[in-house]
Design a protein around this motif. Structure first.
Motif, short mmCIF file in Angstrom:
data_model
loop_
_atom_site.label_atom_id
_atom_site.label_comp_id
_atom_site.label_asym_id
_atom_site.label_seq_id
_atom_site.Cartn_x
_atom_site.Cartn_y
_atom_site.Cartn_z
N LEU A 103 -31.83 -18.31 -31.35
CA LEU A 103 -33.17 -18.28 -31.91
C LEU A 103 -33.11 -18.29 -33.43
CD1 LEU A 103 -36.24 -18.04 -31.58
CD2 LEU A 103 -35.94 -15.55 -31.52
N GLN A 136 -34.81 -21.13 -35.73
CA GLN A 136 -35.87 -20.76 -36.65
C GLN A 136 -35.58 -21.27 -38.06
OE1 GLN A 136 -35.92 -16.50 -35.89
NE2 GLN A 136 -37.94 -16.64 -34.91
N TRP A 181 -42.76 -19.65 -31.26
CA TRP A 181 -41.62 -19.86 -30.38
C TRP A 181 -41.89 -19.37 -28.96
CZ3 TRP A 181 -37.63 -22.87 -31.56
CH2 TRP A 181 -37.48 -23.22 -32.91
N TRP A 199 -39.85 -19.23 -24.97
CA TRP A 199 -38.54 -19.29 -24.32
C TRP A 199 -38.76 -19.54 -22.83
CZ3 TRP A 199 -34.00 -17.97 -27.29
CH2 TRP A 199 -32.80 -18.23 -26.60
N CYS A 247 -40.66 -14.15 -29.21
CA CYS A 247 -41.01 -15.32 -28.41
C CYS A 247 -42.07 -14.97 -27.38
CB CYS A 247 -39.78 -15.86 -27.64
SG CYS A 247 -38.38 -16.32 -28.66
N TRP A 251 -42.56 -15.67 -23.45
CA TRP A 251 -41.61 -15.97 -22.38
C TRP A 251 -42.32 -16.71 -21.24
CZ3 TRP A 251 -36.44 -14.96 -23.03
CH2 TRP A 251 -36.13 -14.28 -24.21
#
Length: 221
Positions: free
Chosen positions: A86, A90, A98, A100, A123, A125
């Motif tokens: 990550l 980034q 972001w 995931w 993030c 998810w």
């Protein structure tokens, strides 16, 4: 702010199930792109030659401009950790939101991940529920809409359990379930078929199947 998702994994090999999950996330969340990250050295899994796995992913995603292969080619000597992935991405793609993409089984291990207190809140998810198994004529009729709904309900309950475990560690999480069609394909199934000399056509993209055949992958394991 543009939305970008990470899809990491061993991809040993990449298959249609991975592609369906990535495309579902792309459309469901309105993402700019999905960055595919084949693990050099997965922390908890054995993975064969990184270059083979990486090239198969490159072949599989070549026709989708929204799918991007992670640029790193440096050989790693340490296990890959998600927090490092990550941080690198980034730096490469600043000022993004972001996400995931993760399978339910891996998501359930999240409360034990390295540096989870920094990774998890960074993030959103996107959880792919467990797929239904590949059916046979004798079992196909038993897989009904209600069965799929039960799988979704169970997946939500399991995700809530993970969120509760993280909350007990004072780690907040944002998650949602991906609305993926039930495709029961796995990398282990494909490797098993290869060992048995069975066809893997329609389980992987044709280019990936040709690569596996050319390089005699997964034989005699």
């Amino acid at each position: 702010m543009e939305r970008v998702a990470i899809l990491g994994g061993t991809f040993d090999p990449v298959h249609w199930g991975h592609l369906v999950i990535a495309e579902t996330a792309l459309s469901q969340l309105g993402l700019e792109m999905v960055i595919w990250v084949p693990a050099h050295r997965p922390p908890h899994k054995h993975g064969r030659c990184y270059e083979h796995r990486r090239l198969m992913v490159e072949i599989a995603i070549a026709q989708n401009s929204a799918f991007v292969l992670e640029a790193g080619t440096t050989k790693h000597t340490d296990p890959d950790y998600a927090i490092s992935t990550l941080a690198e991405l980034q730096n490469t793609y600043p000022n993004r939101q972001w996400f995931w993409i993760i399978g339910l089984d891996a998501f359930q291990t999240l409360p034990r991940w390295y540096c989870r207190e920094r990774l998890v809140p960074a993030c959103d998810w996107l959880v792919a529920p467990r797929p239904l198994p590949i059916t046979t004529p004798s079992t196909r009729n038993s897989i009904t809409t209600s069965t799929q709904q039960e799988i979704g309900t169970q997946a939500i309950w399991l995700c809530q359990q993970v969120a509760g475990q993280l909350a007990s560690q004072a780690i907040p999480i944002r998650w949602q379930l991906l609305q993926t069609p039930p495709i029961g394909i796995s990398s282990s199934l494909i490797r098993h078929y290869c060992r048995q000399g069975r066809s893997i056509r329609y389980l992987v993209p044709d280019g990936v199947r040709a690569y596996i055949t050319k390089h005699n992958l997964y034989l005699g394991e």
